[in-house]
Scaffold this motif. Structure first.
Motif, PDB file in Angstrom:
ATOM      1  N   GLY A  62       0.808  -1.210   0.000  1.00 37.96           N
ATOM      2  CA  GLY A  62       0.000   0.000   0.000  1.00 37.96           C
ATOM      3  C   GLY A  62       0.838   1.255   0.000  1.00 37.96           C
ATOM      4  O   GLY A  62       1.977   1.265   0.474  1.00 37.96           O
ATOM      5  N   LEU A  63       0.272   2.321  -0.565  1.00 38.53           N
ATOM      6  CA  LEU A  63       0.906   3.637  -0.574  1.00 38.53           C
ATOM      7  C   LEU A  63      -0.112   4.674  -0.116  1.00 38.53           C
ATOM      8  O   LEU A  63      -1.262   4.675  -0.577  1.00 38.53           O
ATOM      9  CB  LEU A  63       1.418   3.995  -1.973  1.00 38.53           C
ATOM     10  CG  LEU A  63       2.635   3.215  -2.490  1.00 38.53           C
ATOM     11  CD1 LEU A  63       2.864   3.526  -3.963  1.00 38.53           C
ATOM     12  CD2 LEU A  63       3.872   3.560  -1.680  1.00 38.53           C
ATOM     13  N   ALA A  64       0.311   5.507   0.780  1.00 37.58           N
ATOM     14  CA  ALA A  64      -0.519   6.615   1.243  1.00 37.58           C
ATOM     15  C   ALA A  64       0.391   7.827   1.404  1.00 37.58           C
ATOM     16  O   ALA A  64       1.606   7.743   1.201  1.00 37.58           O
ATOM     17  CB  ALA A  64      -1.211   6.263   2.552  1.00 37.58           C
ATOM     18  N   CYS A 148      -3.556  12.467   2.414  1.00 36.72           N
ATOM     19  CA  CYS A 148      -3.492  12.592   0.963  1.00 36.72           C
ATOM     20  C   CYS A 148      -3.574  11.202   0.334  1.00 36.72           C
ATOM     21  O   CYS A 148      -3.164  10.212   0.944  1.00 36.72           O
ATOM     22  CB  CYS A 148      -2.193  13.268   0.522  1.00 36.72           C
ATOM     23  SG  CYS A 148      -1.674  14.673   1.548  1.00 36.72           S
ATOM     24  N   GLN A 149      -4.086  11.153  -0.880  1.00 36.87           N
ATOM     25  CA  GLN A 149      -4.198   9.853  -1.533  1.00 36.87           C
ATOM     26  C   GLN A 149      -2.833   9.305  -1.932  1.00 36.87           C
ATOM     27  O   GLN A 149      -2.538   8.134  -1.718  1.00 36.87           O
ATOM     28  CB  GLN A 149      -5.089   9.944  -2.777  1.00 36.87           C
ATOM     29  CG  GLN A 149      -5.356   8.582  -3.413  1.00 36.87           C
ATOM     30  CD  GLN A 149      -6.037   8.674  -4.754  1.00 36.87           C
ATOM     31  OE1 GLN A 149      -5.669   9.483  -5.597  1.00 36.87           O
ATOM     32  NE2 GLN A 149      -7.042   7.829  -4.970  1.00 36.87           N
ATOM     33  N   LYS A 150      -1.969  10.162  -2.506  1.00 37.09           N
ATOM     34  CA  LYS A 150      -0.695   9.673  -3.004  1.00 37.09           C
ATOM     35  C   LYS A 150       0.249  10.844  -3.265  1.00 37.09           C
ATOM     36  O   LYS A 150      -0.120  12.017  -3.112  1.00 37.09           O
ATOM     37  CB  LYS A 150      -0.882   8.874  -4.292  1.00 37.09           C
ATOM     38  CG  LYS A 150      -1.555   9.643  -5.427  1.00 37.09           C
ATOM     39  CD  LYS A 150      -1.851   8.737  -6.611  1.00 37.09           C
ATOM     40  CE  LYS A 150      -2.649   9.464  -7.686  1.00 37.09           C
ATOM     41  NZ  LYS A 150      -2.979   8.570  -8.820  1.00 37.09           N
ATOM     42  N   ARG A 206      -9.588   4.097   3.084  1.00 40.13           N
ATOM     43  CA  ARG A 206     -10.497   3.082   2.568  1.00 40.13           C
ATOM     44  C   ARG A 206      -9.779   2.285   1.472  1.00 40.13           C
ATOM     45  O   ARG A 206      -9.991   2.510   0.284  1.00 40.13           O
ATOM     46  CB  ARG A 206     -11.764   3.728   2.023  1.00 40.13           C
ATOM     47  CG  ARG A 206     -12.714   4.250   3.104  1.00 40.13           C
ATOM     48  CD  ARG A 206     -13.841   5.051   2.509  1.00 40.13           C
ATOM     49  NE  ARG A 206     -14.914   5.283   3.467  1.00 40.13           N
ATOM     50  CZ  ARG A 206     -15.835   6.238   3.319  1.00 40.13           C
ATOM     51  NH1 ARG A 206     -15.805   7.044   2.268  1.00 40.13           N
ATOM     52  NH2 ARG A 206     -16.796   6.383   4.216  1.00 40.13           N
ATOM     53  N   PRO A 207      -8.894   1.387   1.886  1.00 40.57           N
ATOM     54  CA  PRO A 207      -8.173   0.594   0.876  1.00 40.57           C
ATOM     55  C   PRO A 207      -9.121  -0.373   0.177  1.00 40.57           C
ATOM     56  O   PRO A 207     -10.143  -0.788   0.743  1.00 40.57           O
ATOM     57  CB  PRO A 207      -7.134  -0.159   1.715  1.00 40.57           C
ATOM     58  CG  PRO A 207      -7.736  -0.248   3.080  1.00 40.57           C
ATOM     59  CD  PRO A 207      -8.542   1.007   3.261  1.00 40.57           C
ATOM     60  N   GLU A 208      -8.786  -0.719  -1.053  1.00 42.98           N
ATOM     61  CA  GLU A 208      -9.612  -1.647  -1.812  1.00 42.98           C
ATOM     62  C   GLU A 208      -8.737  -2.560  -2.660  1.00 42.98           C
ATOM     63  O   GLU A 208      -7.604  -2.203  -3.025  1.00 42.98           O
ATOM     64  CB  GLU A 208     -10.614  -0.908  -2.692  1.00 42.98           C
ATOM     65  CG  GLU A 208      -9.981   0.061  -3.664  1.00 42.98           C
ATOM     66  CD  GLU A 208     -11.017   0.876  -4.439  1.00 42.98           C
ATOM     67  OE1 GLU A 208     -10.656   1.429  -5.491  1.00 42.98           O
ATOM     68  OE2 GLU A 208     -12.179   0.951  -3.997  1.00 42.98           O
ATOM     69  N   VAL A 209      -9.264  -3.730  -2.965  1.00 42.69           N
ATOM     70  CA  VAL A 209      -8.547  -4.694  -3.786  1.00 42.69           C
ATOM     71  C   VAL A 209      -8.319  -4.098  -5.175  1.00 42.69           C
ATOM     72  O   VAL A 209      -9.202  -3.475  -5.761  1.00 42.69           O
ATOM     73  CB  VAL A 209      -9.346  -6.014  -3.884  1.00 42.69           C
ATOM     74  CG1 VAL A 209      -8.695  -6.967  -4.889  1.00 42.69           C
ATOM     75  CG2 VAL A 209      -9.440  -6.681  -2.513  1.00 42.69           C
ATOM     76  N   TYR A 213      -3.713   2.472  -3.508  1.00 44.47           N
ATOM     77  CA  TYR A 213      -4.122   3.728  -2.886  1.00 44.47           C
ATOM     78  C   TYR A 213      -5.515   3.625  -2.270  1.00 44.47           C
ATOM     79  O   TYR A 213      -6.341   2.798  -2.663  1.00 44.47           O
ATOM     80  CB  TYR A 213      -4.104   4.855  -3.923  1.00 44.47           C
ATOM     81  CG  TYR A 213      -2.799   4.970  -4.664  1.00 44.47           C
ATOM     82  CD1 TYR A 213      -1.654   5.416  -4.030  1.00 44.47           C
ATOM     83  CD2 TYR A 213      -2.720   4.598  -6.004  1.00 44.47           C
ATOM     84  CE1 TYR A 213      -0.449   5.509  -4.707  1.00 44.47           C
ATOM     85  CE2 TYR A 213      -1.515   4.687  -6.695  1.00 44.47           C
ATOM     86  CZ  TYR A 213      -0.383   5.142  -6.037  1.00 44.47           C
ATOM     87  OH  TYR A 213       0.806   5.224  -6.711  1.00 44.47           O
ATOM     88  N   SER A 214      -5.774   4.519  -1.333  1.00 41.14           N
ATOM     89  CA  SER A 214      -7.094   4.596  -0.715  1.00 41.14           C
ATOM     90  C   SER A 214      -8.072   5.254  -1.662  1.00 41.14           C
ATOM     91  O   SER A 214      -7.726   6.120  -2.471  1.00 41.14           O
ATOM     92  CB  SER A 214      -7.013   5.418   0.576  1.00 41.14           C
ATOM     93  OG  SER A 214      -8.299   5.636   1.125  1.00 41.14           O
ATOM     94  N   ASN A 215      -9.341   4.848  -1.546  1.00 40.01           N
ATOM     95  CA  ASN A 215     -10.414   5.599  -2.163  1.00 40.01           C
ATOM     96  C   ASN A 215     -10.703   6.794  -1.255  1.00 40.01           C
ATOM     97  O   ASN A 215      -9.937   7.070  -0.333  1.00 40.01           O
ATOM     98  CB  ASN A 215     -11.647   4.705  -2.339  1.00 40.01           C
ATOM     99  CG  ASN A 215     -12.526   5.156  -3.496  1.00 40.01           C
ATOM    100  OD1 ASN A 215     -12.776   6.342  -3.668  1.00 40.01           O
ATOM    101  ND2 ASN A 215     -12.996   4.209  -4.289  1.00 40.01           N
ATOM    102  N   GLN A 216     -11.808   7.510  -1.486  1.00 41.98           N
ATOM    103  CA  GLN A 216     -12.111   8.666  -0.653  1.00 41.98           C
ATOM    104  C   GLN A 216     -12.083   8.291   0.828  1.00 41.98           C
ATOM    105  O   GLN A 216     -12.526   7.215   1.209  1.00 41.98           O
ATOM    106  CB  GLN A 216     -13.485   9.231  -1.009  1.00 41.98           C
ATOM    107  CG  GLN A 216     -13.563   9.791  -2.422  1.00 41.98           C
ATOM    108  CD  GLN A 216     -14.892  10.465  -2.680  1.00 41.98           C
ATOM    109  OE1 GLN A 216     -15.409  11.193  -1.831  1.00 41.98           O
ATOM    110  NE2 GLN A 216     -15.451  10.240  -3.857  1.00 41.98           N
TER     111      GLN A 216
END
Length: 309
Positions: A62-64, A148-150, A206-209, A213-216
């Motif tokens: 993951g990256l945030a 931040c998302q990325k 809100r990580p997702e498969v 990156y996270s969603n909102q």
């Protein structure tokens, strides 16, 4: 050449869609004193078992991104953007109240390297916490933490990007630029030495498969807390603490008439305060944590009015 901290430019532009930097962005330059954003990597270590006992891999999962900036309080676009983003509301007829919006920014940090500069862009940025500190004989200062998302690196500006210079409005101080500080109808009115406040949105990823990156981001309730540190001159303020009392808290910040801001907490609840006696060379103080609560009359927890004379 090497980059210097004194040459860092921080700029921001509102987004329409989460994580999408507008085309030909009109950046505004932020007024910050220190701090910065960075990428946060999530990794896991391979558990594969081999006879030679060596670790086979460290796997990126993951990256945030996020971080914080410190700033000095002044009037203008930057502080008004921070307040609106932190309260998840919008200015309407010079009034801002905490709300349920989900505003995001692209924040860009530029490092001067001579012929080719370094640009770090952080789309999908939003305020997680914002604090203000008002202390006797001190500048009024604050700190803001972003999620931040990325992070995206570049060596040139976005095509068509423009940059508005920061305002030159003066920095506010607690000696000359705080007015009408009231704590309900407590009599005598408290003589405050320090006052702090914090807005905390309790953001979560809100990580997702299928994505690093996270969603909102998800958000908790609008948690607004603070502290009052006042000189002890009667039982009135401390009695309000013992009574688990409440009051309205209001004050106005700013240097120039017509550019000031009035902060109204229509209802604060006094927390686990104490009467601090201290030693021979100390003043007796009343130290009170407080929580701001929803007020049905104002329909908010915090109301800020700008352009106050």
């Amino acid at each position: 050449m090497f980059a210097d901290g004194s040459g860092v430019r921080v700029a921001y532009v509102p987004e329409t869609d989460f994580g999408v930097t507008p085309a030909t962005p009109a950046f505004k330059t932020a007024r910050v004193t220190s701090g910065g954003l960075r990428t946060n990597k999530t990794t896991v270590t391979s558990d594969e078992r081999q006879a030679d006992r060596n670790v086979r891999d460290e796997i990126l999962t993951g990256l945030a991104a996020g971080g914080s900036y410190n700033f000095e309080f002044s009037s203008g676009d930057f502080i008004e953007m921070l307040l609106a983003n932190a309260l998840r509301g919008a200015w309407a007829t010079d009034v801002l109240k905490n709300g349920v919006l989900a505003p995001t920014l692209t924040i860009e940090e530029t490092l001067e390297l001579g012929a080719t500069d370094s640009f770090s862009r952080f789309p999908g940025s939003t305020v997680n916490t914002l604090s203000l500190s008002i202390g006797a004989r001190e500048k009024i200062t604050g700190s803001v933490a972003f999620m931040c998302q990325k992070e995206v690196l570049a060596t040139s500006i976005i095509t068509g990007a423009t940059y508005t210079a920061p305002s030159v409005d003066p920095i506010a101080n607690a000696s000359n630029n705080v007015a009408a500080l009231t704590v309900g109808t407590i009599n005598p009115a408290p003589r405050v030495k320090t006052l702090t406040m914090e807005i905390n949105n309790g953001l979560r990823e809100r990580p997702e498969v299928g994505s690093l990156y996270s969603n909102q981001f998800g958000a908790d309730r609008c948690n607004i807390t603070g502290t009052l540190n006042a000189y002890f001159e009667s039982n009135a303020l401390y009695q309000a603490v013992l009574d688990h009392g409440s009051a309205a808290l209001s004050f106005t910040l700013g240097v120039e008439s017509g550019k000031r801001y009035t902060f109204l907490f229509p209802k604060i609840r006094f927390g686990d305060g104490e009467r601090a006696v201290g030693g021979n060379t100390d003043d007796v103080m009343v130290n009170i944590p407080f929580r701001a609560l929803y007020d049905p009359t104002e329909a908010c927890t915090l109301k800020i009015t700008r352009n106050v004379t």
